[in-house]
Scaffold this active site. Structure first.
Site, PDB file in Angstrom:
ATOM      1  N   LYS A  88       0.858  -1.197   0.000  1.00 62.94           N
ATOM      2  CA  LYS A  88       0.000   0.000   0.000  1.00 62.94           C
ATOM      3  C   LYS A  88       0.891   1.243   0.000  1.00 62.94           C
ATOM      4  O   LYS A  88       1.871   1.303   0.754  1.00 62.94           O
ATOM      5  CB  LYS A  88      -0.890  -0.046   1.246  1.00 62.94           C
ATOM      6  N   SER A  90      -9.491   1.706   3.034  1.00 60.26           N
ATOM      7  CA  SER A  90      -8.672   2.479   2.142  1.00 60.26           C
ATOM      8  C   SER A  90      -7.613   1.640   1.411  1.00 60.26           C
ATOM      9  O   SER A  90      -7.024   2.116   0.449  1.00 60.26           O
ATOM     10  CB  SER A  90      -7.962   3.588   2.922  1.00 60.26           C
ATOM     11  N   SER A 109      -9.567  -0.635   7.256  1.00 64.87           N
ATOM     12  CA  SER A 109      -9.031  -0.532   5.893  1.00 64.87           C
ATOM     13  C   SER A 109      -8.332  -1.763   5.332  1.00 64.87           C
ATOM     14  O   SER A 109      -7.999  -1.781   4.151  1.00 64.87           O
ATOM     15  CB  SER A 109      -8.087   0.662   5.799  1.00 64.87           C
TER      16      SER A 109
END
Ligand code: GLN
Length: 485
Positions: free
Chosen positions: A78, A153, A177
């Site tokens: 990420k 996210s 997330s």
């Protein structure tokens, strides 16, 4: 055989037998990215040249018989974890061209394990969001239905795993997330206990809530990644000095004697029928494997959303003060004086959701309001922690849905922040309490969208979550299905 569709443990076996090479595996992954990523938009920065070089080096190690479980395996990270020499944007215009001079501990641990870093994946700006639509660069699309959100996210990481654009991935979870996008994309995701994984080099959103964890194609891979990323780090004083177990030892059959709590508060108004059905059926499967289920109550759950949306923005407003156009990234060059430069930089550099959080957080922390907002939220947080403590006196794990509905349509909740926030209602309490939570695929909606089961446990009891998830996975076949792209 499509090499990109392998799991970590499958790829490891083939690499070990020298039936494939890491270079072949990485090439297959980049071919796949080339084929599908213009539709999925999972990657912000694929790092092909560097990955191919790392794969070559991994092959050399394998030839010499120096092989560990992640050696030569292409993983995605990420884009909120610093990676030395690879652009780290946090999905924000303010860090669009930021190339970190150092790596986060997790990225370093993966490099030390000789994993191949395939690239950096998309996210909501600074991890604030539940749909990946708040990325400053592009929304990611759900591989199961390209008109829908992948969750957020860590939507880029979950979509990349689901679309076979990497073999496994790393996400972060401040309020859901990791678990929420895994639920929406049909992947396995684990938010470890707060303190289990070092946050050094993770760009901070809400420091008392943020945790890094694995996003994988199955539970075995989840255990393998946990083995590599956990552990104390002198660079993060909140990382806990506690030995790291071999999580693969939790991959063993049998749930006899396990007591499972079903929290009665984890049912939301307007909850999707398919989610209710899939989770109810999953609980039956787990009962059938020898666990004893009982209803439990966590009475302060109803305050979790309000509590989180004070604590997280308050911490964010403080953490994001450093982006002032002076030290990092984007700077507005049109201003005549310093104050105007700060103002223009932050107004033009941050997107609307981040600005909303900074405004809420600054207000909640301001003189005269601190006690009423941040102070009160911290007190309620203690009550939420106590709810879990009490429940875990009589239960080993808790089971619940991950989200009230399957993946919603892109654009559907973009203009309604509260509706977006409500999609985290079942995941936030674990972050507030610091306990671990895992999402494992447990079914599909009538429209063919994945649904996840959430397994929550005591602090540092990740092994039990992995054991329950593994047994459930062995008894079902949801994890073997792949989206058609
Ligand atoms: N969706 C939640 C938020 O927007 C959680 C985000 C996260 O876990 N990073 O704050």
């Amino acid at each position: 055989m499509d090499l990109y569709s392998l799991t970590i443990h499958e790829a490891h076996e083939l690499l070990k037998k020298r039936e494939i090479s890491s270079v072949e595996l990485a090439s297959a992954v980049f071919d796949r990215i080339g084929q599908v990523d213009d539709k999925v938009c999972a990657y912000l920065t694929p790092a092909k040249d560097r990955a191919m070089a790392d794969a070559g080096a991994a092959d050399e190690l394998i030839r010499r018989g120096e092989m560990r479980p992640l050696t030569g395996i292409p993983l995605a990270i990420k884009d909120i974890l610093c990676t030395e020499g690879i652009r780290t944007t946090c999905g924000s215009k303010i860090l669009e061209d930021f190339i970190p001079p150092y790596s986060s501990t997790v990225a370093k641990k993966l490099a030390d394990a000789h994993a191949v870093i395939a690239g950096k994946t998309n996210l909501d700006e600074f991890a604030m969001g539940s749909s990946t639509e708040h990325s400053a660069f592009m929304p990611t699309h759900n591989p199961w239905d390209l008109t829908r959100i992948p969750g957020g996210s860590s939507g880029g990481s979950a979509a990349a795993v689901a679309a076979d654009e990497c073999i496994g991935a790393i996400g972060t979870d401040t309020g859901g997330s990791i678990r929420q996008p895994c639920s929406h994309c049909g992947a396995v995701g684990l938010k470890p206990t707060y303190g289990r994984v070092s946050r050094f080099g993770l760009v901070a959103f809400a420091s008392s809530l943020d945790q890094i964890g694995p996003i994988t194609k199955d539970v075995t891979d989840c255990a393998l990644l946990m083995n590599e990323i956990c552990g104390h780090d002198p660079m993060d004083s909140t990382s806990v000095s506690r030995s790291v177990p071999d999580y693969t030892e939790a991959l063993r059959p049998g749930l006899q004697g396990l007591v499972v709590g079903i929290p009665k508060e984890y049912r939301a108004e307007g909850m999707d029928e398919d989610v209710t059905e899939a989770v109810t059926a999953a609980i039956k499967v787990i009962e059938g494997l020898g666990a004893r289920c009982k209803e439990v109550s966590l009475p302060h759950t109803q305050y979790a959303l309000a509590t989180y949306y004070l604590i997280a923005p308050a911490e964010a407003s403080s953490n994001l003060a450093r982006y002032d156009g002076v030290k990092y990234g984007f700077r507005d060059n049109t201003a005549d004086d310093l104050t105007q430069m700060y103002q223009n930089t932050r107004s033009n550099g941050f997107g609307p959701e981040v600005q909303r959080r900074i405004i809420i957080g600054t207000y909640a922390l301001s003189a005269g309001y601190y006690e009423a907002y941040y102070g009160k939220a911290s007190q309620v947080r203690t009550l939420i922690i106590e709810d879990f403590k009490r429940t875990f006196e009589t239960c080993d794990v808790l089971l619940s849905p991950v989200t009230p509905t399957p993946a919603f349509k892109l654009g559907e909740k973009l203009d309604d922040p509260l509706a977006m926030y409500l999609s985290d209602i079942f995941t936030l309490p674990a972050n507030l309490a610091g306990i671990p939570g895992l999402s494992v695929p447990c079914g599909f909606s009538k429209q063919g969208l994945p649904i996840g089961l959430q397994i929550l446990g005591k602090h540092f009891d990740e092994e039990k979550l992995i054991r329950v998830a593994y047994n459930f996975e062995q008894a079902t076949d949801y994890h073997t299905r792949r989206p058609r792209l």
